[in-house]
Design an enzyme around this catalytic site. Structure first.
Site, PDB file in Angstrom:
ATOM      1  CD  GLN A   8      -3.207  -0.669   0.566  1.00 34.92           C
ATOM      2  OE1 GLN A   8      -3.476   0.276   0.335  1.00 34.92           O
ATOM      3  NE2 GLN A   8      -3.781  -1.944   0.419  1.00 34.92           N
ATOM      4  CB  SER A 190       8.318   6.967  -1.865  1.00 26.17           C
ATOM      5  OG  SER A 190       7.779   7.309  -2.909  1.00 26.17           O
ATOM      6  NE  ARG A 191       6.202   0.497   2.416  1.00 31.75           N
ATOM      7  CZ  ARG A 191       5.122   0.430   1.877  1.00 31.75           C
ATOM      8  NH1 ARG A 191       4.483   1.571   1.694  1.00 31.75           N
ATOM      9  NH2 ARG A 191       4.494  -0.374   1.484  1.00 31.75           N
ATOM     10  CG  LEU A 192      10.878   8.466   1.628  1.00 37.73           C
ATOM     11  CD1 LEU A 192      11.158   9.416   0.577  1.00 37.73           C
ATOM     12  CD2 LEU A 192      12.268   8.061   2.299  1.00 37.73           C
TER      13      LEU A 192
END
Ligand SMILES: Cc1cc2nc3c(=O)[nH]c(=O)nc-3n(C[C@H](O)[C@H](O)[C@H](O)COP(=O)(O)O)c2cc1C
Length: 213
Positions: A8, A190-192
Site C-alpha cells: 500500500q 515511497s515509505r518516507l
C-alpha cells in the site's frame, strides 16, 4: 499465497515538526479525536507489551479507558501475565495502530496501579454483567471447559442477586502508564514516513525530534 505483492502507498496525511503540539498528550488527544471522528472500530484498542523477570516479552490488546494525571489508563486482572510481569518490571510499551488514518503511536514508560478509589469509580460505571464477569474470570488460568465458566457465572450471579453494589475483586483494577517517550508515525508515499519522537526531560519538558523512517 503471495504476500510479496501486498503493498500500500500511504498518502492521506503528513506530520511536521512545525505543526505538532509541543505537548505529546495534547497531540495524542488531537489524533484520538480524529480516529473517533473516523468511526474506527475500537479506536481505544492498543497493544500492550510487558517483560517478565527473565526478560521474556509478551504482548496483548487492552482498551485505553482514560488519560489522567499525564498518563494512559487501562484496566485488567492484577494476577494475569501482564499483572505479574508489571510486579517484577514496571516498564511497558503501548502501541496504537490506526490503519484507516495510516497512523501509529508508540508510548513507552513506567506502569503503576491507579488508586483503589479510581478503580472503584470505574468498576461501578461498568454494566453489572461486566462487573460479574470480573468475578468469574481468573484471567489466563487454564480452565477445563466453557461449561466451567458458565457454571461459575451462574453461581456468582446468584451470590450477588440481592447485592446492590457489587464489590471490586481485590485482584482487579487499573494501571496508568506514565510516558517517557511518545512517537507519532504518519505513513507517507515511497515509505518516507513522518516520525516525530517526544522524549521527556528531567525538568518535565518535552524534546521533539524527527526520526528517519
Ligand atoms: C479488543 C480487545 C480488547 C481487550 N481489552 C482488554 C482490557 O481492557 N483488559 C484486559 O485485561 N484484557 C483485555 N483484552 C484481553 C487481552 O488481550 C488478554 O487476552 C488478557 O488481558 C490476558 O493477557 P495476559 O495473560 O497476557 O495478561 C482485550 C482483548 C481484545 C482483543
Amino acid at each position: 499465497m503471495n504476500l510479496e505483492n501486498l503493498r500500500q502507498e500511504y498518502r492521506k496525511n503528513q506530520l511536521l515538526e512545525s505543526s505538532v503540539d509541543p505537548n505529546p498528550i495534547r497531540q495524542f488527544e488531537q489524533w484520538f479525536e480524529a480516529v473517533v471522528h473516523a468511526e474506527i472500530h475500537e479506536p481505544n484498542a492498543l497493544t500492550l507489551s510487558t517483560v517478565d523477570e527473565h526478560g521474556k516479552p509478551s504482548s496483548r490488546v487492552v482498551l485505553l479507558k482514560g488519560i489522567s494525571e499525564g498518563g494512559f489508563v487501562f484496566f485488567s486482572n492484577y494476577s494475569s501475565h501482564k499483572g505479574r510481569d508489571l510486579t517484577q518490571n514496571p516498564h511497558g510499551y503501548m502501541n496504537f495502530l490506526w490503519l484507516e488514518l495510516e497512523r501509529q503511536v508508540r508510548i513507552s514508560g513506567v506502569i503503576q496501579k491507579i488508586s483503589r478509589e479510581e478503580t472503584e469509580a470505574y468498576f461501578h460505571s461498568r454494566p453489572r454483567e461486566s462487573q460479574i464477569g470480573a468475578w468469574v474470570s481468573h484471567q489466563s488460568e487454564v480452565i477445563a471447559s466453557r461449561t466451567v465458566l458458565e457454571e461459575q457465572l451462574a453461581q456468582i450471579t446468584d451470590r450477588f442477586r440481592d447485592v446492590e453494589v457489587i464489590p471490586v475483586p481485590d485482584y482487579w483494577g487499573g494501571y496508568r502508564l506514565m510516558p517517557e517517550q511518545i512517537e507519532f508515525w504518519q505513513g507517507r508515499p515511497s515509505r518516507l514516513h513522518d516520525r516525530i519522537l517526544y522524549t521527556k526531560l528531567k525538568d518535565d519538558s518535552w524534546k521533539i525530534e524527527r526520526l528517519s523512517p
